[in-house]
Write an enzyme that holds these catalytic residues in place. Structure first.
Site, PDB file in Angstrom:
ATOM      1  N   THR A 245       0.283   0.703   6.704  1.00 32.32           N
ATOM      2  CA  THR A 245       0.518  -0.365   5.637  1.00 32.32           C
ATOM      3  C   THR A 245       0.546  -1.723   6.543  1.00 32.32           C
ATOM      4  O   THR A 245       1.051  -1.871   7.554  1.00 32.32           O
ATOM      5  CB  THR A 245       1.712  -0.269   5.005  1.00 32.32           C
ATOM      6  OG1 THR A 245       1.802  -0.938   4.015  1.00 32.32           O
ATOM      7  CG2 THR A 245       2.869   0.109   5.799  1.00 32.32           C
TER       8      THR A 245
ATOM      9  N   THR B 114       0.990  -1.059  -0.018  1.00 35.97           N
ATOM     10  CA  THR B 114       0.078   0.106   0.091  1.00 35.97           C
ATOM     11  C   THR B 114       0.865   1.283   0.038  1.00 35.97           C
ATOM     12  O   THR B 114       2.057   1.145   0.668  1.00 35.97           O
ATOM     13  CB  THR B 114      -0.750   0.160   1.371  1.00 35.97           C
ATOM     14  OG1 THR B 114      -1.846  -1.161   1.302  1.00 35.97           O
ATOM     15  CG2 THR B 114      -1.471   1.381   1.499  1.00 35.97           C
TER      16      THR B 114
ATOM     17  N   GLY C 143      -4.549  -5.457   7.120  1.00 34.39           N
ATOM     18  CA  GLY C 143      -5.679  -4.154   7.274  1.00 34.39           C
ATOM     19  C   GLY C 143      -6.361  -4.862   8.141  1.00 34.39           C
ATOM     20  O   GLY C 143      -7.041  -3.949   9.051  1.00 34.39           O
TER      21      GLY C 143
ATOM     22  N   GLY D 161      -9.987  -3.783   2.660  1.00 32.83           N
ATOM     23  CA  GLY D 161      -8.888  -3.733   3.794  1.00 32.83           C
ATOM     24  C   GLY D 161      -9.385  -2.380   4.577  1.00 32.83           C
ATOM     25  O   GLY D 161     -10.191  -1.831   4.547  1.00 32.83           O
ATOM     26  N   ASP D 162      -8.064  -1.983   5.163  1.00 32.55           N
ATOM     27  CA  ASP D 162      -8.042  -0.746   6.050  1.00 32.55           C
ATOM     28  C   ASP D 162      -7.921   0.380   5.189  1.00 32.55           C
ATOM     29  O   ASP D 162      -8.226   1.511   5.703  1.00 32.55           O
ATOM     30  CB  ASP D 162      -6.864  -0.897   6.950  1.00 32.55           C
ATOM     31  CG  ASP D 162      -5.619  -0.860   6.351  1.00 32.55           C
ATOM     32  OD1 ASP D 162      -5.674  -1.798   5.496  1.00 32.55           O
ATOM     33  OD2 ASP D 162      -4.543  -0.300   6.964  1.00 32.55           O
TER      34      ASP D 162
ATOM     35  N   ARG E   1     -13.522  -8.673  -0.366  1.00 31.82           N
ATOM     36  CA  ARG E   1     -12.505  -8.252   0.829  1.00 31.82           C
ATOM     37  C   ARG E   1     -12.267  -6.644   0.673  1.00 31.82           C
ATOM     38  O   ARG E   1     -11.864  -6.378  -0.309  1.00 31.82           O
ATOM     39  CB  ARG E   1     -11.426  -9.081   0.929  1.00 31.82           C
ATOM     40  CG  ARG E   1     -10.710  -8.856   2.270  1.00 31.82           C
ATOM     41  CD  ARG E   1      -9.403  -8.045   1.863  1.00 31.82           C
ATOM     42  NE  ARG E   1      -8.585  -7.737   3.032  1.00 31.82           N
ATOM     43  CZ  ARG E   1      -7.537  -6.909   3.111  1.00 31.82           C
ATOM     44  NH1 ARG E   1      -7.206  -6.139   1.948  1.00 31.82           N
ATOM     45  NH2 ARG E   1      -6.748  -6.836   4.224  1.00 31.82           N
TER      46      ARG E   1
HETATM   47  C1  SD4 Z   1      -4.699  -3.983   3.168  1.00 25.03           C
HETATM   48  N1  SD4 Z   1      -3.404  -2.759   4.190  1.00 25.03           N
HETATM   49  O1  SD4 Z   1      -5.554  -4.121   2.191  1.00 25.03           O
HETATM   50  C2  SD4 Z   1      -3.568  -3.207   3.087  1.00 25.03           C
HETATM   51  C3  SD4 Z   1      -2.536  -3.855   2.430  1.00 25.03           C
HETATM   52  C4  SD4 Z   1      -1.125  -3.307   2.646  1.00 25.03           C
HETATM   53  O2  SD4 Z   1       1.255  -3.481   3.020  1.00 25.03           O
HETATM   54  O3  SD4 Z   1      -1.068  -2.168   3.149  1.00 25.03           O
HETATM   55  N2  SD4 Z   1      -0.118  -3.979   2.386  1.00 25.03           N
HETATM   56  O4  SD4 Z   1      -4.832  -4.492   4.101  1.00 25.03           O
END
Ligand code: SD4
Length: 342
Positions: free
Chosen positions: A248, A197, A251, A227-228, A225
């Site tokens: 990052t 990310t 998430g 994520g955060d 799905r």
């Molecule tokens: C997620 N936080 O979709 C993101 C992915 C990510 O390093 O940051 N990866 O969960």
């Protein structure tokens, strides 16, 4: 190879351990003071993104414009398999993107699980500026983007498709830490690389803060799905009176602890950015000791331009850019050594 349990066997619940950095070499030196204006972002690929943001900030431009322009760089970079076009798909082969943006007024916009649009950050900004809503998801987000003039495109590149087909042979979902560094020209295609990310925070010449966060999420994730990264307060939070934070990593851990909001609130209570990031990571580990096997990294900046970060495992790094240096990469502090193989 060292057994990861040997490295990590000490009790996670012991506060003394949690307060100890991974090694003396990475001992906390405290926050980094930036000169304003400035921009910071997650991972080494943040350098190129920061440069695009800096082109705006250095001319007196608005932080919001800077973060949008900045994160569009990795969104368009075909070498980056975790942000934007060429992102690795979900387990069914669909590239679904998450992004969020916040401005100095506390306005926020985001898109979640959006397909076929190469620059989700710009769609997130359009949601913020052109609708009464904060978040659009799935088909509705794509439809809105097309109505706004964004082009519908296939985002799955032949290389990402090949990596997905390779993954299908085992179809094992196991997020690997620090893949952001490896997947950016340092790793090999395929394998278990599956998350990444860019989170970016900027302060402009007027002292105003904005932030952006964009990702293709965890590769090989279950279809649908989210994520955060598109969740305001989880993957990104900005309060122009205090500072901003972004995350990052896995998430799910960040969402359960509303991590970026927590970091900003801790800064509001007087913590430095690094202290706040450290405490937010500690909160994850206290609730779920097994999270030591995963990676989560927070990056934060306060209104004065002090920058700090903290991660579960070593290997997280972030990029800094201001008038004095445009391509600085700093290793993040962490509680644990990286798990073997990471
Ligand atoms: C997620 N936080 O979709 C993101 C992915 C990510 O390093 O940051 N990866 O969960």
């Amino acid at each position: 190879m060292t057994d990861r349990r040997t490295i990590l066997k000490a009790s996670l619940l012991a506060p003394a351990l949690l307060a100890r950095p991974a090694s003396a070499a990475t001992a906390a030196k405290g926050d980094i003071q930036m000169k304003l204006p400035c921009v910071v972002s997650t991972w080494p690929f943040g350098v190129a993104a920061n440069k695009a943001a800096w082109a705006i900030l250095s001319k007196g431009g608005r932080a919001l414009d800077a973060v949008e322009a900045g994160v569009k760089i990795p969104e368009a970079d075909l070498r980056n398999h975790t942000v934007g076009r060429a992102g690795y798909p979900d387990r069914d082969g669909h590239v679904t993107l998450d992004a969020s943006i916040m401005d100095e007024h506390g306005n926020a916009g985001s898109v979640a699980a959006m397909e076929y649009i190469a620059h989700p950050i710009s769609v997130a900004r359009a949601v913020m500026e052109k609708t009464p809503h904060v978040m659009l998801a799935g088909e509705g987000a794509t439809k809105f983007a097309i109505e706004q003039g964004f082009k519908r495109e296939e985002l799955l590149t032949p290389e990402s498709k090949k990596a997905w087909q390779e993954w299908l042979k085992t179809a094992k979902y196991s997020p690997q830490a620090n893949i952001e560094t490896k997947s950016y020209g340092l790793g090999t295609p395929g394998g278990a690389k599956n998350h990444d990310t860019i989170g970016m925070l900027a302060i402009d010449a007027k002292g105003n803060l904005s932030g952006a966060c964009t990702t293709s999420g965890m590769a090989w994730k279950v279809r649908g799905r989210v994520g955060d990264s598109p969740i305001i307060g989880a993957g990104l939070y900005v309060d122009n009176d205090i500072g901003g934070a972004t995350s990052t990593g896995v998430g799910e851990e960040v969402m359960r602890s509303v991590g970026s909001f927590l970091v900003v609130e801790l800064m509001r209570q007087g913590r430095s950015p690094q202290e706040a990031c450290k405490e937010a990571v500690e909160r994850i580990l206290k609730k779920k000791p097994d999270a030591k096997m995963e990676q989560v990294g927070y990056l934060a900046i306060n209104k004065k331009g002090e920058v700090g970060a903290w991660a579960i495992q070593k290997g997280f790094s972030y990029s800094l850019c201001d008038q004095t240096s445009q391509d600085r990469i700093v290793p993040g502090q962490a509680f644990f050594a990286a798990t073997p193989g990471n």
